[in-house]
Enzyme design. Structure first.
Site, short mmCIF file in Angstrom:
data_model
loop_
_atom_site.label_atom_id
_atom_site.label_comp_id
_atom_site.label_asym_id
_atom_site.label_seq_id
_atom_site.Cartn_x
_atom_site.Cartn_y
_atom_site.Cartn_z
N THR A 224 39.55 39.98 43.85
CA THR A 224 39.34 40.64 42.55
C THR A 224 38.01 40.13 42.01
O THR A 224 37.59 39.02 42.36
CB THR A 224 40.49 40.25 41.61
OG1 THR A 224 41.64 40.99 41.99
CG2 THR A 224 40.19 40.50 40.15
N ARG A 252 52.82 49.65 40.20
CA ARG A 252 52.66 48.24 39.77
C ARG A 252 51.27 48.00 39.17
O ARG A 252 50.24 48.39 39.72
CB ARG A 252 52.86 47.34 40.99
CG ARG A 252 52.68 45.84 40.70
CD ARG A 252 51.28 45.35 41.02
NE ARG A 252 51.15 43.91 40.79
CZ ARG A 252 49.99 43.27 40.70
NH1 ARG A 252 48.85 43.93 40.82
NH2 ARG A 252 49.94 41.97 40.49
N GLY A 254 48.79 44.80 37.48
CA GLY A 254 48.66 43.35 37.38
C GLY A 254 48.09 42.94 36.03
O GLY A 254 48.13 43.70 35.05
N ASP A 255 47.53 41.75 36.01
CA ASP A 255 47.03 41.17 34.75
C ASP A 255 45.66 41.68 34.35
O ASP A 255 45.29 41.62 33.17
CB ASP A 255 46.94 39.65 34.92
CG ASP A 255 46.03 39.27 36.09
OD1 ASP A 255 46.11 39.94 37.15
OD2 ASP A 255 45.23 38.33 35.95
N THR A 275 41.90 35.56 38.00
CA THR A 275 42.21 36.13 39.31
C THR A 275 43.38 35.36 39.91
O THR A 275 43.43 34.13 39.82
CB THR A 275 41.00 36.08 40.26
OG1 THR A 275 41.46 36.42 41.59
CG2 THR A 275 40.31 34.73 40.29
N GLY A 276 44.31 36.09 40.51
CA GLY A 276 45.47 35.44 41.10
C GLY A 276 46.67 36.35 41.06
O GLY A 276 46.53 37.58 40.97
N GLY A 278 48.98 38.41 39.54
CA GLY A 278 48.93 39.03 38.23
C GLY A 278 50.17 38.83 37.38
O GLY A 278 50.08 38.61 36.17
N1 ASP Z 1 45.17 39.45 39.58
C1 ASP Z 1 45.09 40.62 40.42
C2 ASP Z 1 46.38 41.40 40.29
O1 ASP Z 1 47.42 40.81 40.24
C3 ASP Z 1 44.85 40.30 41.85
C4 ASP Z 1 43.75 39.32 42.13
O2 ASP Z 1 43.32 38.59 41.26
O3 ASP Z 1 43.29 39.25 43.26
O4 ASP Z 1 46.33 42.61 40.31
#
Ligand code: ASP
Length: 354
Positions: A224, A252, A254-255, A275-276, A278
């Site tokens: 991301t 779905r 994410g964050d 990033t992570g 979500g």
């Molecule tokens: N945070 C992002 C999500 O969950 C994914 C990512 O950070 O790689 O959509």
């Protein structure tokens, strides 16, 4: 007889003078004052002393960027490592140049994220991960720390640069969050660049989907992208963009497009992009929590980010980049690595993975 002449020519002249007096007074009031003999009152002296005043401090600006956090084995081929570092350097240079020439933090973070969206290495725009159905659904958000104005878009299928549409939601609509078909219709109204959905395809992401399908679970394939910046006018901004998780289903989200979770900016505190995983970042409202710890508990950006990433989240969940109102930068993650970069007005310029 001689023609009659005014018996008192001098009287007529005096009357004329009297009639002109108000005009003379007006002209005198409008005329510039004569040069004052007192040097302190003279414009040329004032100019000289202004020139002699001490030079203003170096204008303050700072920027941090990320290209995702996750499991990144240190033994990846050197060429792959250089490709990531090279792309991060170019993105950071773009943002740095906007800020150094006095541009806004919003323009800087948008420019960085657009660049990374166009780079197939990253999971945003071209190169986004695949959904369970083998399609792409893209999310992005941007926030202006000066006004708290924000714009989010989610589940986009044909918008080449989701971050550009997020900015238009912020600036050209009365809303803050547009999703799916409605967001696509807004993209049409705004005439942003569209692409065939296959534009986003890459063999690497297709392979990742095949592996995730075999394991029958969603997979976080990092990459991301995000950027946060402080400009010379003292304004903060944050921007984040993603394809989400490989093999995601059921719409779905994410964050990333959730303001306060993956993206947040407030001039009183900081700008954060996450990033992570979500779901974890939404549960812990990570980016707003960091801002709140600064605002209500007086923590520094570094202390606040450390607290949230290392004490509230679980190891491996991911990381954040942040810039505070004082120009300090924090790059914090609890995963093996995070593609990242930071630059500021004092000459800092660095990119790193682990
Ligand atoms: N945070 C992002 C999500 O969950 C994914 C990512 O950070 O790689 O959509």
């Amino acid at each position: 007889m001689s023609p009659s002449v005014p018996s008192h020519p001098s009287k007529t002249f005096r009357r004329a003078l009297l009639a002109l007096a108000p005009l003379a007074l007006l002209l005198a009031a409008a005329a510039p004052p004569a040069a004052s003999p007192d040097p302190a009152n003279r414009a040329d002296v004032v100019l000289r002393s202004a020139e002699a005043a001490p030079a203003p401090a170096v204008p303050k600006w700072a920027i941090a960027i990320h290209g995702g956090a996750g499991t990144m084995p240190k033994d990846i081929p050197e060429s792959e490592k250089q490709a990531y570092l090279g792309s991060l350097s170019k993105a950071l240079t773009l943002g740095r140049d906007v800020l150094a020439r006095g541009g806004t933090s919003l323009d800087a973070v948008e420019a960085v994220v657009r660049f990374l969206e166009d780079d197939p290495l990253f999971n945003a725009g071209k190169g986004a991960v695949y959904t369970h159905e083998g399609t792409h659904e893209l999310d992005a958000a941007i926030m202006d720390g000066r006004t708290l104005a924000c714009g989010s878009v989610a589940a986009l299928k044909t918008v080449k640069n989701p971050i550009a549409l997020a900015r238009l939601v912020m600036e050209k609509s009365p809303h803050v969050f547009l999703v799916g078909d409605g967001a696509e219709a807004f993209a049409t109204a705004m005439k942003v660049e569209r692409v065939d959905p296959h534009y986003f395809d890459t063999p690497k992401r297709w392979q990742q989907l095949q592996e995730a399908l075999k394991k029958e679970k969603e997979q976080k394939d990092r990459d991301t992208v995000g950027a946060v910046a402080l400009d010379q006018h003292g304004n903060l901004a944050a921007a984040t963009s993603t394809g989400g998780l490989t093999n995601k289903r059921f719409g779905r989200l994410g964050d990333v497009p959730v303001i306060g979770a993956g993206t947040y900016a407030n001039n009183r505190t900081c700008a954060v992009s996450a990033t992570g995983i979500g779901e974890e970042f939404i549960k812990h409202t990570v980016s707003h929590d960091i801002s709140a710890l600064m605002e209500y508990s007086g923590l520094t950006l570094q202390q606040a980010a450390d607290r949230v990433i290392h004490q509230k989240l679980k190891p491996g969940d991911g990381g954040v980049i942040g810039v505070a109102h004082d120009g300090s930068i924090a790059l914090v993650f609890n995963s093996e690595g995070m593609y990242r970069g930071a630059a500021d007005a004092n000459g800092r310029f660095e990119v790193a993975i682990w």
